[in-house]
Scaffold this motif. Structure first.
Motif, short mmCIF file in Angstrom:
data_model
loop_
_atom_site.label_atom_id
_atom_site.label_comp_id
_atom_site.label_asym_id
_atom_site.label_seq_id
_atom_site.Cartn_x
_atom_site.Cartn_y
_atom_site.Cartn_z
N GLY A 176 0.81 -1.21 0.00
CA GLY A 176 0.00 0.00 0.00
C GLY A 176 0.85 1.26 0.00
N TYR A 177 1.92 1.23 0.76
CA TYR A 177 2.86 2.35 0.84
C TYR A 177 3.50 2.63 -0.53
N ALA A 178 4.00 1.58 -1.16
CA ALA A 178 4.74 1.74 -2.41
C ALA A 178 3.86 2.20 -3.56
N VAL A 179 2.68 1.60 -3.70
CA VAL A 179 1.84 1.95 -4.85
C VAL A 179 1.19 3.31 -4.65
N CYS A 180 0.90 3.69 -3.40
CA CYS A 180 0.43 5.05 -3.13
C CYS A 180 1.50 6.05 -3.51
N ASP A 181 2.74 5.77 -3.15
CA ASP A 181 3.85 6.66 -3.50
C ASP A 181 3.95 6.87 -5.00
N ALA A 182 3.86 5.78 -5.76
CA ALA A 182 3.97 5.88 -7.21
C ALA A 182 2.82 6.70 -7.79
N ALA A 183 1.61 6.46 -7.32
CA ALA A 183 0.45 7.19 -7.83
C ALA A 183 0.53 8.67 -7.51
N LEU A 184 0.96 9.00 -6.29
CA LEU A 184 1.07 10.40 -5.89
C LEU A 184 2.12 11.13 -6.72
N ARG A 185 3.29 10.52 -6.83
CA ARG A 185 4.38 11.21 -7.54
C ARG A 185 4.14 11.29 -9.04
N ARG A 186 3.37 10.36 -9.59
CA ARG A 186 3.11 10.37 -11.02
C ARG A 186 1.98 11.32 -11.40
N HIS A 187 0.93 11.39 -10.58
CA HIS A 187 -0.28 12.09 -11.01
C HIS A 187 -0.71 13.27 -10.15
N VAL A 188 -0.15 13.42 -8.96
CA VAL A 188 -0.65 14.47 -8.06
C VAL A 188 0.43 15.46 -7.64
N ASP A 189 1.56 14.97 -7.15
CA ASP A 189 2.58 15.85 -6.57
C ASP A 189 3.97 15.34 -6.94
N PRO A 190 4.46 15.67 -8.15
CA PRO A 190 5.76 15.17 -8.60
C PRO A 190 6.92 15.64 -7.73
N GLY A 191 6.70 16.67 -6.92
CA GLY A 191 7.77 17.20 -6.09
C GLY A 191 8.05 16.40 -4.83
N ILE A 192 7.21 15.41 -4.55
CA ILE A 192 7.44 14.59 -3.36
C ILE A 192 8.75 13.82 -3.51
N ALA A 193 9.57 13.84 -2.46
CA ALA A 193 10.85 13.12 -2.51
C ALA A 193 10.61 11.61 -2.53
N LYS A 194 11.44 10.91 -3.26
CA LYS A 194 11.36 9.45 -3.30
C LYS A 194 11.58 8.89 -1.91
N PRO A 195 10.80 7.90 -1.50
CA PRO A 195 11.01 7.30 -0.18
C PRO A 195 12.34 6.58 -0.10
N LYS A 196 12.88 6.52 1.11
CA LYS A 196 14.17 5.86 1.30
C LYS A 196 14.05 4.34 1.25
N GLY A 197 12.87 3.85 1.52
CA GLY A 197 12.65 2.41 1.50
C GLY A 197 11.28 2.08 2.02
N PHE A 198 10.98 0.82 2.16
CA PHE A 198 9.70 0.36 2.67
C PHE A 198 9.60 0.61 4.18
N PRO A 199 8.36 0.69 4.70
CA PRO A 199 8.21 0.78 6.14
C PRO A 199 8.83 -0.40 6.88
N TYR A 200 8.72 -1.61 6.29
CA TYR A 200 9.26 -2.81 6.91
C TYR A 200 10.26 -3.48 5.96
N ALA A 201 11.27 -4.10 6.52
CA ALA A 201 12.24 -4.82 5.70
C ALA A 201 11.55 -6.00 5.01
N GLY A 202 12.03 -6.32 3.82
CA GLY A 202 11.50 -7.48 3.11
C GLY A 202 10.60 -7.14 1.93
N GLY A 203 10.24 -5.88 1.79
CA GLY A 203 9.45 -5.48 0.63
C GLY A 203 8.08 -6.15 0.58
N VAL A 204 7.69 -6.59 -0.61
CA VAL A 204 6.36 -7.15 -0.80
C VAL A 204 6.38 -8.68 -0.96
N GLY A 205 7.50 -9.29 -0.70
CA GLY A 205 7.57 -10.75 -0.76
C GLY A 205 8.40 -11.26 -1.89
#
Length: 389
Positions: free
Chosen positions: A360-389
């Motif tokens: 949810g974190y990653a896809v929200c980030d992509a949608a926001l930066r692509r279509h709403v607020d391109p100025g948002i800084a790229k996240p440093k990583g996932f909230p939890y280690a291990g990504g999405v599996g």
């Protein structure tokens, strides 16, 4: 060569659901976030989306959070603890984890639906929905009511009125079904409102809401402002009427953010023929088709940019579709496995909880930066280690 004129666009929402005061046509303003249904799967997916919105400083920019079903669990917890978030000058809440993540993850470790169904079958004088509300009281809301929600943003918890066939909206200012009428400042428990919103049929539905102690404002209903409709409401999951919680947000705000934790229905070679499992399968087909149609309408409306802008992200989305070169790594095969987590209120293992939140974190980030607020800084990583599996 003659061509046929284009067909008029089908409205994304019901134009009759217009009782709530809002901006005049052509003057829509503000931002709304819509949280879909999908059981614990959606509940956790939305936590990830809100996590990214918080880091980006977008939470205090929201004017409305509209939710159904599993999304209403997340929204209810966020609303109850909104004033504890502690926003800094950049709009980032230091208390986000304690206020939202911790209680939602704690609930996600508990199985609610199975016990509720058994309790409804074998308890005298109580239904499955009563047992769900009891679980929400115990784990999340206590005896808090809609009046414990903040004045801003507006939290709208949506259920479906089976009697009127319309949307029943629970919020701090009012409970409202446009056909039945409005109850101002209702002191209805959050556990009951969220329980009604997440009463997915047929196993957890219906919720019977006794309104005999409340007063409807005269003249606020369309054609059903009379007993028995004003004495008791028979409610079901908000997703029955509006599976992404878009209805009230679309009419009141210009920028619409949609987090969709609803899964795409998987094929079945041999569908069950017993009435219960067959009924559930049929309901899944209906939900899948309606969700697909509404998603297409929503995205076309965003592309047209006539009255609305915003973005959509879903648990079945391919993150590559946003065409960002620096999105977080989310292999499509892995995210599709997450999308197939059952739509239940059933305990989710800790690692799977983290993966759903990360997605949810990653896809929200992509949608926001692509279509709403391109100025948002790229996240440093996932909230939890291990990504999405």
């Amino acid at each position: 060569m003659a061509t046929n004129p284009p067909s008029p666009a089908v409205p994304l929402v019901d134009p009759k659901q217009s009782q709530e005061p809002g901006p005049a046509p052509g003057t829509l303003a503000g931002t709304a976030l819509c949280l879909s249904g999908g059981g614990y799967r959606a509940m956790l997916f939305h936590v990830g989306s809100l996590w990214r919105l918080n880091e980006a400083g977008w939470l205090p920019r929201l004017d409305r959070i509209s939710s159904v079903s599993g999304g209403s669990i997340t929204a209810g917890v966020l609303g109850l603890h909104w004033n504890e978030l502690g926003f800094d000058a950049q709009g980032v809440a230091a208390g986000f984890g304690k206020a939202l993540v911790d209680p939602v993850r704690s609930l996600a470790g508990e199985t609610v639906d199975a016990g509720a169904v058994l309790g409804g079958l074998f308890s005298i004088g109580s239904s499955a929905s009563d047992h769900v509300a009891d679980a929400y009281r115990k784990h999340l809301f206590g005896k808090k009511t809609l009046q414990d929600l903040p004045d801003h943003p507006r939290f709208v918890i949506n259920a479906t009125n089976i009697q009127s066939g319309a949307l029943c909206r629970f919020s701090k200012p009012f409970l409202w079904d446009y056909r039945v009428g409005k109850i101002a400042q209702p002191k209805i428990e959050l556990a009951v409102a969220v329980g009604a919103s997440s009463a997915f049929p047929p196993v957890l539905s219906p919720v019977e809401l006794d309104l005999s102690g409340f007063t409807f404002e005269p003249g606020t209903g369309d054609d059903l402002e009379r007993p028995p409709f004003t004495q008791k409401m028979v409610l079901s999951d908000g997703g029955v009427y509006d599976n992404m919680g878009i209805e009230t947000a679309w009419k009141c705000h210009r920028t619409i953010l949609v987090s969709d934790g609803g899964a795409k229905m998987a094929a079945e070679e041999k569908p069950h023929s017993d009435w219960l499992r067959h009924s559930i399968r049929v309901l899944d087909v209906i939900d899948n088709q309606v969700r697909s149609l509404r998603k297409r309408q929503l995205i076309e409306a965003f592309k047209a940019r006539t009255e609305h802008d915003g973005t959509y992200w879903g648990i079945v989305t391919n993150i590559a579709d946003y065409k960002l070169t620096d999105s977080l790594s989310c292999p499509f095969e892995a995210t599709q496995k997450l999308a197939q987590v059952a739509t239940r209120l059933s305990a989710v293992p800790g690692k799977l909880q983290e993966q759903l939140i990360n997605w949810g974190y990653a896809v929200c980030d992509a949608a926001l930066r692509r279509h709403v607020d391109p100025g948002i800084a790229k996240p440093k990583g996932f909230p939890y280690a291990g990504g999405v599996g």
